[in-house]
Design an enzyme around this catalytic site. Structure first.
Site, PDB file in Angstrom:
ATOM      1  CE1 TYR A 147      -4.230  -1.525  -0.014  1.00 11.46           C
ATOM      2  CE2 TYR A 147      -2.798  -3.300   0.706  1.00 11.46           C
ATOM      3  CZ  TYR A 147      -3.995  -2.870   0.180  1.00 11.46           C
ATOM      4  OH  TYR A 147      -4.941  -3.773  -0.178  1.00 11.46           O
ATOM      5  CE  LYS A 151       2.824 -16.172  -6.891  1.00  6.63           C
ATOM      6  NZ  LYS A 151       2.072 -17.246  -7.538  1.00  6.63           N
ATOM      7  CG  ASP A 195      -0.992 -18.775  -7.098  1.00  8.28           C
ATOM      8  OD1 ASP A 195      -0.423 -18.750  -6.001  1.00  8.28           O
ATOM      9  OD2 ASP A 195      -0.459 -19.224  -8.117  1.00  8.28           O
ATOM     10  CG  ASP A 242      -7.968  -4.984   0.736  1.00  9.09           C
ATOM     11  OD1 ASP A 242      -9.080  -5.075   1.277  1.00  9.09           O
ATOM     12  OD2 ASP A 242      -7.623  -4.020   0.021  1.00  9.09           O
ATOM     13  CG  ASP A 275     -13.645  -7.180  -0.542  1.00  3.69           C
ATOM     14  OD1 ASP A 275     -13.570  -6.877   0.663  1.00  3.69           O
ATOM     15  OD2 ASP A 275     -13.958  -6.366  -1.441  1.00  3.69           O
TER      16      ASP A 275
END
Ligand code: ATP
Length: 353
Positions: free
Chosen positions: A126, A180, A213, A237, A241
């Site tokens: 971010y 990752k 993933d 984040d 969702d």
């Protein structure tokens, strides 16, 4: 409990009003002694004071025990930090805790689930969170842009600890580290190493490591498998969702931003301008966030009645869903106000729940 309440933008005032009424009912039933101060933040504050958050308000919140913040728009602050970012930074709210679960009255899109995403909240990808000065989303030439992702051992250690402590309070005691590190070998490698160090202090928790993933596929295939999920900022984040939607609706997405001494209850969704002012918003996201806030406060103070109140609020939500007292986004036909009143009724007269 000294609570500052900020209604926010869009649907904020509507769902905050419903949540305040629920907190008031919980305070009476469990003798919580919640003393509320209502203030302005966001667009209403800009209209009155010329800025989204006054410095005096930050001090007021710092001196209080807890904060309830209605959703604030992600777009309307012209690149400047909005209320959510201002409080997150000022209070060092490093853990974003986002539960997602199904209920008998809301079976979910892909079957039963009961999990919590524990998302690092202060660094990662971010642009506003990882530079001492300036912004980490950089235009190198007109045709080249780069973004900088920051991962620290301290940030990774404290979010891992928050996740393991949460896993210890849940019956299944399972924890998934999502990363990752196969590609981001250095940054996610550091994140994983810090998490593995913390894991040694929690031998009762069963840990698995999953690449982000692959995690998406595992989640939609078998959401019931997951309990506590710990991950870095942006992965968390996106993932949360997805899990909120899988649980039925973004309107069920509760969220707590917690630090060492402060916490802010804030729904996982935004200000939903498309339905603002129409009595359509689901208040349960913020009501469940407020329940998380009570539990957090009670745990920190060693006062179990706050945790009991949080459980009672969750039971009232479950009972309303089962009885069809729910908004349009979760298949009901009631308005925000009616659902708020139904939650208060069930909380005040537990036999009805
Ligand atoms: P913002 O700019 O504040 O992020 P947004 O509309 O881009 O707003 P969200 O507010 O997260 O993003 O909304 C995404 C979708 O989910 C919208 O269609 C919105 O109406 C719906 N939604 C969000 N929260 C709720 C809620 N509490 N009840 C019902 N629908 C909701």
């Amino acid at each position: 409990m000294r609570l500052v309440v900020l209604p926010g933008d869009g649907i904020g005032p509507e769902i905050v009003a419903a949540t305040e009424a629920v907190l008031e009912a919980a305070s009476q039933r469990f003798q919580l002694g919640i003393a509320t101060t209502r203030e302005l933040a966001g667009q209403a504050s800009i209209a009155r004071y010329g800025r989204p958050v006054r410095p005096e308000l930050v001090e007021l919140v710092r001196a209080a025990d807890a904060l309830l913040l209605g959703p604030t728009s992600t777009l309307d602050y012209a690149g400047e930090p909005g209320p959510s970012a201002i409080f997150r930074k000022a209070l060092d709210l490093f853990a974003n805790i986002r539960p997602a679960r199904t209920y008998p009255g809301l079976p979910g899109r892909l079957g039963a689930m009961d999990l919590v995403v524990v998302r690092e909240n202060t660094e990662g990808f971010y642009a506003d969170r990882n530079m001492a000065h300036g912004n980490a989303d950089i235009l190198v030439t007109e045709d080249v842009a780069i973004a900088i992702r920051k991962i620290t051992r301290e940030g990774s250690t404290r979010i891992a600890r928050a996740g393991f402590e949460l896993a210890m309070r849940r019956p299944r005691r399972r924890l998934s580290l999502v990363h990752k590190a196969n590609v981001l070998t250095t940054s996610d490698g550091l994140f994983l190493a810090a998490c593995r160090d913390v894991a040694r202090d929690f031998p009762e928790v069963a840990v698995e490591e999953i690449i982000v993933d692959a995690m998406m596929a595992h989640l939609v295939r078998d959401p019931a498998r997951f309990d506590v999920i710990v991950t870095t900022n942006m992965f968390g984040d996106i993932l949360s969702d997805l899990t909120a939607e899988m649980s039925g609706s973004l309107g069920m997405g509760g969220s707590l931003n917690a630090g060492a001494r402060h916490a802010m209850a804030q729904a996982a969704h935004g200000s939903a301008p498309d339905i603002a002012g129409r009595d359509l918003a689901n208040p349960m996201s913020l009501v469940l966030s407020a329940a998380q806030l009570l539990e957090w406060h009670g745990r920190g103070r060693g006062e179990p009645r706050f945790g009991e109140a949080a459980k009672a609020i969750e039971q009232a939500v479950a009972a309303c869903l089962a009885a069809g007292e729910k908004t349009r986004d979760v298949g009901g036909g009631k308005g925000t106000r009616e659902v708020g009143a139904a939650l208060v009724r069930r909380l005040s007269a537990p036999a009805a729940a």
